[in-house]
Design an enzyme around this catalytic site. Structure first.
Site, PDB file in Angstrom:
ATOM      1  N   HIS A 156      46.027  44.991  44.054  1.00  0.00           N
ATOM      2  CA  HIS A 156      45.370  46.276  43.789  1.00  0.00           C
ATOM      3  C   HIS A 156      44.048  46.065  43.083  1.00  0.00           C
ATOM      4  O   HIS A 156      43.875  45.082  42.352  1.00  0.00           O
ATOM      5  CB  HIS A 156      46.293  47.129  42.898  1.00  0.00           C
ATOM      6  CG  HIS A 156      46.839  46.352  41.737  1.00  0.00           C
ATOM      7  ND1 HIS A 156      46.203  46.291  40.534  1.00  0.00           N
ATOM      8  CD2 HIS A 156      47.925  45.535  41.628  1.00  0.00           C
ATOM      9  CE1 HIS A 156      46.889  45.493  39.723  1.00  0.00           C
ATOM     10  NE2 HIS A 156      47.932  45.006  40.352  1.00  0.00           N
ATOM     11  N   GLU A 214      48.739  39.727  44.402  1.00  0.00           N
ATOM     12  CA  GLU A 214      50.073  39.379  43.918  1.00  0.00           C
ATOM     13  C   GLU A 214      51.100  39.261  45.033  1.00  0.00           C
ATOM     14  O   GLU A 214      51.844  40.192  45.295  1.00  0.00           O
ATOM     15  CB  GLU A 214      50.555  40.323  42.807  1.00  0.00           C
ATOM     16  CG  GLU A 214      50.441  41.798  43.043  1.00  0.00           C
ATOM     17  CD  GLU A 214      50.949  42.595  41.825  1.00  0.00           C
ATOM     18  OE1 GLU A 214      51.952  42.201  41.212  1.00  0.00           O
ATOM     19  OE2 GLU A 214      50.324  43.614  41.511  1.00  0.00           O
ATOM     20  N   ASP A 260      45.405  40.928  34.880  1.00  0.00           N
ATOM     21  CA  ASP A 260      46.775  41.144  35.357  1.00  0.00           C
ATOM     22  C   ASP A 260      47.215  39.849  36.018  1.00  0.00           C
ATOM     23  O   ASP A 260      46.569  39.383  36.971  1.00  0.00           O
ATOM     24  CB  ASP A 260      46.728  42.317  36.355  1.00  0.00           C
ATOM     25  CG  ASP A 260      48.093  42.764  36.851  1.00  0.00           C
ATOM     26  OD1 ASP A 260      49.110  42.156  36.461  1.00  0.00           O
ATOM     27  OD2 ASP A 260      48.125  43.730  37.649  1.00  0.00           O
ATOM     28  N   GLU A 308      50.527  35.972  40.546  1.00  0.00           N
ATOM     29  CA  GLU A 308      49.409  36.931  40.535  1.00  0.00           C
ATOM     30  C   GLU A 308      48.248  36.417  39.698  1.00  0.00           C
ATOM     31  O   GLU A 308      48.456  35.837  38.631  1.00  0.00           O
ATOM     32  CB  GLU A 308      49.883  38.271  39.944  1.00  0.00           C
ATOM     33  CG  GLU A 308      48.792  39.334  39.866  1.00  0.00           C
ATOM     34  CD  GLU A 308      49.299  40.682  39.359  1.00  0.00           C
ATOM     35  OE1 GLU A 308      50.330  40.703  38.665  1.00  0.00           O
ATOM     36  OE2 GLU A 308      48.639  41.691  39.662  1.00  0.00           O
ATOM     37  N   HIS A 311      45.776  50.452  38.856  1.00  0.00           N
ATOM     38  CA  HIS A 311      45.969  50.501  40.309  1.00  0.00           C
ATOM     39  C   HIS A 311      44.897  51.369  40.931  1.00  0.00           C
ATOM     40  O   HIS A 311      45.021  52.578  40.976  1.00  0.00           O
ATOM     41  CB  HIS A 311      47.358  51.037  40.670  1.00  0.00           C
ATOM     42  CG  HIS A 311      48.445  50.057  40.390  1.00  0.00           C
ATOM     43  ND1 HIS A 311      49.443  50.298  39.471  1.00  0.00           N
ATOM     44  CD2 HIS A 311      48.679  48.824  40.883  1.00  0.00           C
ATOM     45  CE1 HIS A 311      50.243  49.238  39.419  1.00  0.00           C
ATOM     46  NE2 HIS A 311      49.806  48.341  40.268  1.00  0.00           N
ATOM     47  N   ASP A 368      55.217  39.351  34.446  1.00  0.00           N
ATOM     48  CA  ASP A 368      53.965  39.964  34.920  1.00  0.00           C
ATOM     49  C   ASP A 368      53.300  40.632  33.716  1.00  0.00           C
ATOM     50  O   ASP A 368      53.817  41.599  33.164  1.00  0.00           O
ATOM     51  CB  ASP A 368      54.289  40.969  36.036  1.00  0.00           C
ATOM     52  CG  ASP A 368      53.038  41.506  36.730  1.00  0.00           C
ATOM     53  OD1 ASP A 368      51.942  41.432  36.152  1.00  0.00           O
ATOM     54  OD2 ASP A 368      53.185  42.027  37.856  1.00  0.00           O
TER      55      ASP A 368
HETATM   56 CO    CO Z   1      49.312  43.636  39.349  1.00  0.00          CO
END
Ligand code: CO
Length: 296
Positions: A160, A193, A101, A281, A168, A90
Site C-alpha cells: 500500500h 508486503e 512499515d 515487508e 493505507h 509487522d
Molecule cells: Co503494511
C-alpha cells in the site's frame, strides 16, 4: 495548522523512521523463542520504538501460523510462543507522521522454504522498482517467487501507499500478477508486503478483534465511549490496540462507536485452519532510477 515540512525534512523523517523500525524489528524478532510471552514481546517492541523517539503508526501486529495479520497481544494475553510456531511481526513507526512499515517472519518450526518464499518475493519486487514500472509487474514478481516454491501468495492482502499519518493510501501493491494498474513515479512512498501461504491463498475475518481505528469525528454521549475517544484522539486516525484504551465497559463502548461509524474494527485475518503464512515487508521511496528502502 502548522506549515508542512520541506521535502528534504520529509525525506529525513522517512529514512530516520525506517532506521528505527528496522532496528527495533530485528531486536523484537530476536526475543521470540518457545516459552516467551507474546505480550512481553509486543510491549517490549512498542516501548523500544517509543524510546527511540518514534511514534507507533499502528499497534505491533503479532500474528501466528494461519493468522496472516491484524493480531496483537491483549492486555492479559497468556499466550506463549511454542515450538513449531511461525510468527509474523509487522511494525509501523512514524516521525512527524512519516511512516516506516516493515515486517519479518520468525520460524520456530521447519518452514524455512515458506519463509524464504516471502523474503525472496519482497527482494524480487524491490529489484524492479523504478519510475515507469506498473504495480502489476511487481505483483508478477511476487507471485513467481512464491509459486515457484510451491506456495500461494495471499490474493486479498496487498502492499500500500503511505502518506502523512495515513497507513493505507493508493496504490495497492498486489501479491499477484495483473495487467496495467498504477505506474510508479519518482517520490512515491509505499510498502511492499508479500504473504506466502501453505493454505488457500485467501484470508478471511476471524472473531478475534484487537485493533481498531477512529474513522470519523462526531460527538458521543456514552461516557465509556468518550473515554476511549479521549485516549485515541492523539492517534490522528492511526489504528490503536484494545490494550491501549480504558477497560471499563470497553466492549459495549467499542461496539457503540463502531455502530455509530466512528470506529472501524480490524479483525484478525487468517487463511484456512492448519495452514501457515509467512510475510516480509519493507517501505521504500521511488527515486529517479530505482528506490531507497527505508527499512533495510
Ligand atoms: Co503494511
Amino acid at each position: 495548522m502548522s506549515t508542512p515540512p520541506h521535502d528534504d525534512e520529509v525525506f529525513d523523517c522517512y529514512t530516520e523512521a525506517g532506521k528505527i523500525a528496522a532496528r527495533v524489528l530485528r531486536r523484537g524478532a530476536g526475543m521470540i523463542r518457545p516459552g516467551v510471552s507474546l505480550l512481553e514481546v509486543v510491549e517490549s517492541v512498542e516501548q523500544m520504538a517509543i524510546d527511540a523517539g518514534a511514534g507507533l503508526a499502528f499497534p505491533l501486529n503479532l500474528s501466528l501460523n494461519e493468522d496472516a495479520a491484524h493480531d496483537t497481544a491483549s492486555i492479559r494475553d497468556e499466550r506463549l510462543f511454542a515450538e513449531g510456531d511461525v510468527a509474523k511481526l509487522d511494525l509501523g513507526v512514524h516521525l512527524e507522521g512519516y511512516i516506516a512499515d516493515t515486517a519479518i517472519t520468525v520460524d520456530l518450526g521447519d518452514h524455512a522454504l515458506l519463509v524464504e518464499a516471502s523474503a525472496r518475493a519482497l527482494e524480487a519486487a524491490i529489484a524492479l522498482v523504478r519510475p515507469g514500472v506498473s504495480i502489476g509487474e511487481l505483483g508478477g514478481a511476487i507471485q513467481r517467487e512464491i509459486e515457484s516454491r510451491g506456495f500461494r501468495p495471499i490474493a486479498n492482502l496487498t502492499g500500500h501507499g503511505l502518506a502523512r499519518y495515513a497507513i493505507h493510501t493508493p496504490p495497492n501493491i498486489p501479491n499477484l500478477s495483473f495487467q496495467g494498474g498504477a505506474v510508479l513515479e519518482e517520490g512515491m512512498v509505499f510498502a511492499i508486503e508479500p504473504f506466502a501461504s501453505t493454505g488457500s491463498g485467501r484470508v478471511s475475518d476471524m472473531p478475534r478483534v484487537e485493533i481498531f481505528q477512529q474513522v470519523s469525528i462526531k460527538p458521543v454521549r456514552l461516557p465509556a465511549a468518550r473515554r476511549i475517544l479521549g485516549v485515541v484522539r492523539e492517534r490522528r486516525g492511526m489504528p490503536f490496540a484494545r490494550r491501549w484504551i480504558p477497560e471499563e465497559r470497553q466492549d459495549f463502548a467499542l461496539s457503540t462507536l463502531i455502530q455509530q461509524g466512528l470506529v472501524r474494527a480490524y479483525p484478525v485475518l487468517a487463511d484456512v485452519p492448519g495452514s501457515i503464512v509467512s510475510q516480509h515487508e519493507h517501505t521504500l521511496i521511488v527515486t529517479d532510477e530505482g528506490c531507497i528502502v527505508t527499512t533495510a
